[in-house]
Structure formats: C-alpha cells, structure tokens
Design an enzyme around this catalytic site. Structure first.
Site, PDB file in Angstrom:
ATOM      1  N   THR A  53      36.041  39.528  35.288  1.00  0.00           N
ATOM      2  CA  THR A  53      35.090  38.934  34.360  1.00  0.00           C
ATOM      3  C   THR A  53      35.623  37.652  33.732  1.00  0.00           C
ATOM      4  OG1 THR A  53      34.145  41.115  33.910  1.00  0.00           O
ATOM      5  CG2 THR A  53      33.740  39.427  32.261  1.00  0.00           C
ATOM      6  N   TYR A 142      44.944  47.542  39.270  1.00  0.00           N
ATOM      7  CA  TYR A 142      43.519  47.220  39.142  1.00  0.00           C
ATOM      8  C   TYR A 142      42.921  47.304  40.541  1.00  0.00           C
ATOM      9  CZ  TYR A 142      39.384  44.253  38.159  1.00  0.00           C
ATOM     10  OH  TYR A 142      38.115  43.746  38.044  1.00  0.00           O
ATOM     11  N   LYS A 171      42.997  50.968  36.672  1.00  0.00           N
ATOM     12  CA  LYS A 171      41.614  50.631  36.371  1.00  0.00           C
ATOM     13  C   LYS A 171      40.853  50.740  37.689  1.00  0.00           C
ATOM     14  CE  LYS A 171      38.446  46.871  35.232  1.00  0.00           C
ATOM     15  NZ  LYS A 171      38.288  45.417  34.974  1.00  0.00           N
TER      16      LYS A 171
END
Length: 310
Positions: A53, A142, A171
């Site tokens: 993001t 991640y 994550k």
C-alpha cells in the site's frame, strides 16, 4: 524500540499507511506525519510503512529510509512500528532492514522476493540471511503471492520459526484461507500471523491470529481497530457487524489498483495534499471514480464515525 523485546504484544490493527506524494511526485513528509497522527488518534494498534500500500517498489532506498525516519519521529514508541524493509534485491533488503534496526523499529516486515520466483529452499536462505544478521530485531515474513508470484510454504515458515528465535511471524496476504490454518497448525499459535486480506481479518482471529495489516485502516482506522477490540472482548456479534459494514470500503480499495483509490479519498478528505501515485500506477479513471463515489456513499460513515475515545 519499546516493543522489540516482546513481539508477542504486537497485535491488533497494524495500519499500513500510504506514502503521500506531492502533485509533482516527491514524498510528502508533512502529509505522512499527519496520516500517522490520524491513525494514532483513531486507535490503531500499530503502524506499518512500506508494504504494498505504500508503493515501495516505486521509491528509492533513500526515500524509504526517510519515510521510516518520519514515522519513528511521529510514533514516539506509542505503538509498535513495523516498516516494510524488503526488496527483490538482497542488498537493498539488508540496507533497509539495517536502517529500520538503527531507527528503532519494533520489527521488520520483509516481503518474499518478487519476480524471480525462488524455490522454498531459496526462500529459507533469504530469510535466514536477514534473521542471522539482525539477531535482536524481530523478523516478519510478508507473503503476498498475488504480487510476488511466489508463496512461502507452511513448512518453510516452520523451519524458519524453529531455527531463528527472531523470526516471529507472517503477514499473510493470500485468499487461500486454508493456508492461514496450515501455517498455524505447523508452527503453533505462538507464531504471530496477521491477515493482509481485508475480508479475512476477522475470520483469522477465530484461528488464533494476532490481528491484521489491512489497507482499509487508511480510510476507517477507528472501525478496523474497534473490530479487533470487540472480538477480543468477546462481543462477536458487534465485531461481525463492523466486518460487514466495512465491505463497501474494502471494495472501494480495489476498484483500481491499490492504493490509488484510497489516496484519492484521502486527498478529497484533505488528509493528504495530493492523490498522486507513481508510475506504473495512475490515479483513478472517471469510470473508477464513479464506482468509488458510490461505494464511499455506502460505507463512508465509518471513515469518521468511530474515532478517538470510541
């Protein structure tokens, strides 16, 4: 680094803030600082910067480190800070992780190396190299196969979790919900697992997840944080109500490639100075804006309704 020594407390809604740019394309540190204050004021339980993001692949290493510095100054150890420090290059990953370590980050969020499609053994060696170099910095993998074209297997996570005390979590940004369960089954619930898929944030808590790193927190930080708190308090019905009420904002995020829709909304709200995204992304098209406006009208009450002191 207040939370570095006890990463098990890094739970709840870890907001992955966008990286604001000026209309000319420079990083807007004033807007970034304001966004982080907005998150803190609205109850987010942690801050992340430099995940997908945050458009990290469109920034230089120097820009990413400067963003971390701004975040650290604003956060001031009030909540955990988990910057994204990964790259498709090992040298850049080590440089960014070293900077995060020096600046006092509580953990480093390291994306699986993209484009190259490494084997599971190569992924193990990649993370082992990072974990071995920064022994006192918690490392979080991640996993986002939709962007990297590689999926870190539960067996690889277990191997890393077993071999390195500072490899503490993952994550998970995959819509394969079985993957969440198999990760926790392989490693046990002392592994910290956060959801990066908005509509799997609440379900993950039922499996023993630690929380979520959800892009929708950019628009409705109070609601996302409150959803976690309600679940932890045992108010499952109200938590589920918030989950469903967030659906329009989740859909809004992905009308076009994230984070362009979110940045457009934040600019309209005056929270950032510009909706600019760096190439290869573009600001939303007129057709996209029509959908974004409709979804904002449907779910936009959550962008302001649940704030500080909720």
């Amino acid at each position: 680094m207040k939370f570095r020594s006890d990463p098990a407390v890094i739970r709840g809604s870890i907001a992955p803030v966008v990286t604001p740019f000026t209309d000319e394309g420079a990083v807007d540190h004033e807007s970034l600082a304001a966004l982080i204050r907005f998150q803190l004021d609205n109850g987010s339980h942690g801050i992340s910067l430099g995940g997908s993001t945050g458009e990290p692949s469109a920034q230089s290493v120097t820009e990413r480190i400067a963003g971390m510095r701004t975040a650290v100054e604003v956060i001031g150890d009030r909540v955990p800070f988990l910057p994204g420090t990964g790259s498709h290059k090992l040298g850049e990953t080590m440089e960014l992780t070293a900077a995060a370590h020096e600046l006092g980050a509580d953990a480093a969020l390291v994306i699986t190396p993209y484009y190259a499609r490494p084997t599971q053994e190569a992924l193990y060696q990649w993370y082992a190299t990072v974990a071995r170099e920064f022994r006192d910095l918690p490392i979080v993998a991640y996993n986002v196969p939709s962007r990297t074209a590689v999926d870190i297997a539960p067996e690889t996570v277990k191997r890393l979790f077993t071999d390195f005390d500072n490899f503490v979590g993952v994550k998970e940004t995959t819509k394969d919900f079985e993957h969440f369960s198999r990760i926790l089954h392989a490693c046990g619930r002392s592994l910290l697992v956060w959801s990066g898929i908005e509509l799997l944030c609440l379900p993950l808590l039922a499996l023993g997840g630690a929380g979520f790193v959800s892009a929708v927190a950019n628009l409705a930080p109070g609601a996302v944080a409150r959803m976690y708190e309600l679940w932890e308090a045992g108010d499952f019905d109200t938590a589920r109500d918030l989950h469903y009420r967030l659906h329009p904002l989740v859909d809004l995020l992905f009308v076009e490639t994230n984070p362009a829709p979110a940045k457009w909304v934040l600019a309209q709200q005056g929270r950032i100075s510009s909706a600019h995204v760096r190439p290869p992304l573009t600001t939303p098209t007129e057709a996209g804006l029509t959908k974004i406006r409709a979804l904002l009208a449907e779910g936009g009450d959550l962008t302001a309704q649940i704030g500080a002191g909720r």
